[in-house]
Design a protein around this motif. Structure first.
Motif, mmCIF file in Angstrom:
data_model
loop_
_atom_site.group_PDB
_atom_site.id
_atom_site.type_symbol
_atom_site.label_atom_id
_atom_site.label_comp_id
_atom_site.label_asym_id
_atom_site.label_seq_id
_atom_site.Cartn_x
_atom_site.Cartn_y
_atom_site.Cartn_z
ATOM 1 N N MET A 86 41.003 35.475 51.410
ATOM 2 C CA MET A 86 40.674 36.885 51.192
ATOM 3 C C MET A 86 39.287 37.044 50.568
ATOM 4 N N ALA A 87 38.914 36.110 49.703
ATOM 5 C CA ALA A 87 37.580 36.159 49.099
ATOM 6 C C ALA A 87 36.501 35.954 50.161
ATOM 7 N N ILE A 88 36.763 35.043 51.103
ATOM 8 C CA ILE A 88 35.812 34.791 52.188
ATOM 9 C C ILE A 88 35.676 36.022 53.087
ATOM 10 N N LEU A 89 36.779 36.732 53.294
ATOM 11 C CA LEU A 89 36.767 37.915 54.155
ATOM 12 C C LEU A 89 36.165 39.139 53.467
ATOM 13 N N GLY A 90 35.808 39.006 52.196
ATOM 14 C CA GLY A 90 35.143 40.099 51.503
ATOM 15 C C GLY A 90 36.068 41.047 50.771
ATOM 16 N N ILE A 91 37.339 40.672 50.641
ATOM 17 C CA ILE A 91 38.269 41.509 49.875
ATOM 18 C C ILE A 91 37.882 41.427 48.398
ATOM 19 N N LYS A 92 37.778 42.563 47.748
ATOM 20 C CA LYS A 92 37.382 42.608 46.350
ATOM 21 C C LYS A 92 38.604 42.502 45.435
ATOM 22 N N LEU A 93 38.314 42.294 44.172
ATOM 23 C CA LEU A 93 39.384 42.051 43.206
ATOM 24 C C LEU A 93 40.339 43.237 43.095
ATOM 25 N N ASP A 94 39.805 44.452 43.033
ATOM 26 C CA ASP A 94 40.678 45.617 42.907
ATOM 27 C C ASP A 94 41.541 45.803 44.151
ATOM 28 N N GLN A 95 40.962 45.534 45.329
ATOM 29 C CA GLN A 95 41.726 45.644 46.575
ATOM 30 C C GLN A 95 42.806 44.562 46.648
ATOM 31 N N PHE A 96 42.479 43.373 46.172
ATOM 32 C CA PHE A 96 43.422 42.253 46.197
ATOM 33 C C PHE A 96 44.629 42.549 45.304
ATOM 34 N N ILE A 97 44.373 43.047 44.091
ATOM 35 C CA ILE A 97 45.458 43.363 43.160
ATOM 36 C C ILE A 97 46.350 44.459 43.732
ATOM 37 N N LEU A 98 45.729 45.528 44.234
ATOM 38 C CA LEU A 98 46.496 46.640 44.781
ATOM 39 C C LEU A 98 47.304 46.212 46.001
ATOM 40 N N GLY A 99 46.668 45.462 46.900
ATOM 41 C CA GLY A 99 47.361 45.022 48.109
ATOM 42 C C GLY A 99 48.538 44.116 47.797
ATOM 43 N N LYS A 100 48.339 43.174 46.883
ATOM 44 C CA LYS A 100 49.411 42.245 46.523
ATOM 45 C C LYS A 100 50.585 42.967 45.887
ATOM 46 N N ASP A 101 50.276 43.960 45.063
ATOM 47 C CA ASP A 101 51.357 44.658 44.373
ATOM 48 C C ASP A 101 52.108 45.583 45.322
ATOM 49 N N ILE A 102 51.376 46.343 46.130
ATOM 50 C CA ILE A 102 52.030 47.299 47.038
ATOM 51 C C ILE A 102 52.865 46.565 48.084
#
Length: 480
Positions: A86-102
């Motif tokens: 996800m880091a390589i694909l450009g996903i940011k930290l806030d998007q990663f946290i929100l996506g993982k939780d939702i």
């Protein structure tokens, strides 16, 4: 970039659905709708029918969303297998946290929305008050939004490495908060009490709106466009680095090691503490309600018993934390450095003695409040000496019977060291009770404890030289 919030969440949800094969996909969808839509809708409708103050339920959305399964969300963010991708694909930290939780929290969202809709509709049909139901619905919506924003902030905070120990036990705290809130509602009968809802609306809505705006601003300012592996919040300044190189006490470093690498999980430690506190409560309840009035037990005996008996669990816990063999083969490999071994023993002894003294003081203060013995000071002196003796015994037992070649942490302390500690504990309880009979025995026991403390201290300083290359019976070997 904003649509990545939804895209990443959609990817994770789709992956979960694809885990089901074609035959069971429709069945899984049916169960999902039944469990998280139909049942909550029915329960919500029932709540809207029988509960007079629906606003209390909607205010509870805040705590529900904030606490439910937050520990699982934290560990999904911390130990996700797709973090690098996800880091390589450009996903940011806030998007990663929100996506993982939702991606895992969506079932709770569905349940909450269904309950929200069902309760609001039925409440309106009964009370026929459009303004009131609109205000209640707004409070429920704001409560849910505020709870989820705060949940995201907590997840971001607790995924930091320095909070790893807090993250592992956060579930205990969140469940406790929910239970306390439910107890508060039931105790004061808030569900069926006639409360001025308009006053609650006028206070709650402005506060919730303000906090929601504040949390959104903080979220965007602190996390926007940060990479998943961003560590700037954990980086140390030059001043901190300079301080870290300064010489500190050996006790400080030993405590740091225990904090970072606890031999027993924090959840287990809390469970042991709760057992000890629960046993103290039961004993004090028995004495305070005259359950033992017919036995002729004196207050002094009761006081000693109530302090020392719950201490059994504490000693077992502390022994696991300060065992001489907890460092494994590091100790035998450094036996040519006697100062290293002695410093280890000194630091572990201080931790063990201080911990025992602390719990004895706490238990003695609580017991004195309920039992009120006639000679509190004299008995407390004996108890403190016993605390020191137990602190030394925890380490002595593992120096006499070490097990350095353990594969798993549960194999230490060795079985023989635990037996030795139990024997010492039984002896000390006997001495404590005998000391309550008369002044002569009190003096004799006082001198005896001084001799035992001196003996244990001498053993800790000398015997390690003859046992450092030995391994005694461990828990694992009893089952092999």
């Amino acid at each position: 970039m904003n649509n990545k919030y939804l895209i990443y969440s959609k990817i994770l949800l789709t992956n979960d659905i694809r885990k089901f094969n074609t035959k069971s996909k429709w069945l899984a969808l049916f169960v999902l709708i039944l469990s998280f839509v139909v049942f909550p809708l029915i329960i919500g409708s029932f709540a809207g029918y029988i509960i007079k103050n629906l606003v209390i339920i909607h205010l509870s959305f805040f705590l529900f969303i904030l606490t439910v399964n937050i520990d699982k969300s934290i560990f999904r963010v911390m130990f996700s297998s797709d973090k690098k991708q996800m880091a390589i694909l450009g996903i940011k930290l806030d998007q990663f946290i929100l996506g993982k939780d939702i991606s895992k929290f969506y079932s709770s969202f569905l349940s909450l929305i269904s309950f929200y809709v069902g309760s609001s509709i039925v409440y309106y049909l009964i009370h026929q008050s459009l303004e009131e139901i609109f205000a209640i619905a707004v409070i429920g919506l704001l409560s849910a939004i505020l709870g989820y924003l705060l949940r995201l902030h907590f997840i971001r905070l607790l995924v930091l490495p320095k909070f790893i120990n807090v993250s592992s036990i956060i579930g205990f705290f969140t469940n406790g908060i929910l239970i306390l809130w439910i107890f508060f509602i039931l105790k004061y009968n808030l569900l069926f009490l006639n409360i001025n809802n308009m006053r609650i609306f006028s206070i709650s809505i402005p506060i919730m709106v303000s906090l929601t705006i504040l949390l959104i601003i903080v979220w965007y300012k602190s996390l926007r466009n940060l990479s998943i592996f961003n560590d700037h919040l954990n980086s140390k300044t030059d001043t901190n680095l300079k301080k870290s190189r300064e010489s500190r006490s050996l006790l400080y470093y030993e405590l740091i090691l225990l904090y970072r690498n606890p031999p027993v999980r924090w959840s287990v430690l809390l469970f042991i503490l709760s057992l000890s506190a629960g046993l103290l409560t039961i004993i004090l309840y028995g004495f305070n309600t005259d359950r033992f009035a017919d036995t002729g037990i004196s207050n002094e005996f009761s006081f000693m018993f109530s302090v020392l008996f719950p201490l059994v669990f504490i000693s077992i816990m502390i022994q696991s934390l300060v065992s001489f063999d907890i460092d494994g083969l590091i100790i035998p490999l450094n036996q040519h450095k006697p100062n290293f071994i002695k410093n280890k023993i000194k630091a572990k002894t201080k931790i063990s003695v201080l911990a025992h003294v602390l719990f004895v003081l706490i238990y003695a203060a609580i017991s004195n409040f309920y039992i009120k013995p006639d000679h509190f000071i004299a008995l407390s002196i004996i108890l403190l000496m016993i605390a020191v003796t137990l602190g030394l015994s925890c380490l002595t037992s593992t120096i006499l019977f070490p097990y350095f070649k353990w594969d798993y942490i549960y194999q230490v302390p060795s079985t023989l060291s635990k037996i030795f500690l139990n024997l010492v504990f039984g002896l000390l309880i006997g001495l404590a009770i005998v000391s309550t009979y008369n002044k002569v025995l009190y003096v004799v026991i006082f001198i005896t404890l001084l001799c035992i403390i001196t003996l244990l201290h001498s053993i800790n300083k000398q015997i390690w030289k003859s046992t450092i290359n030995k391994n005694y019976i461990s828990i694992k070997s009893l089952f092999e």
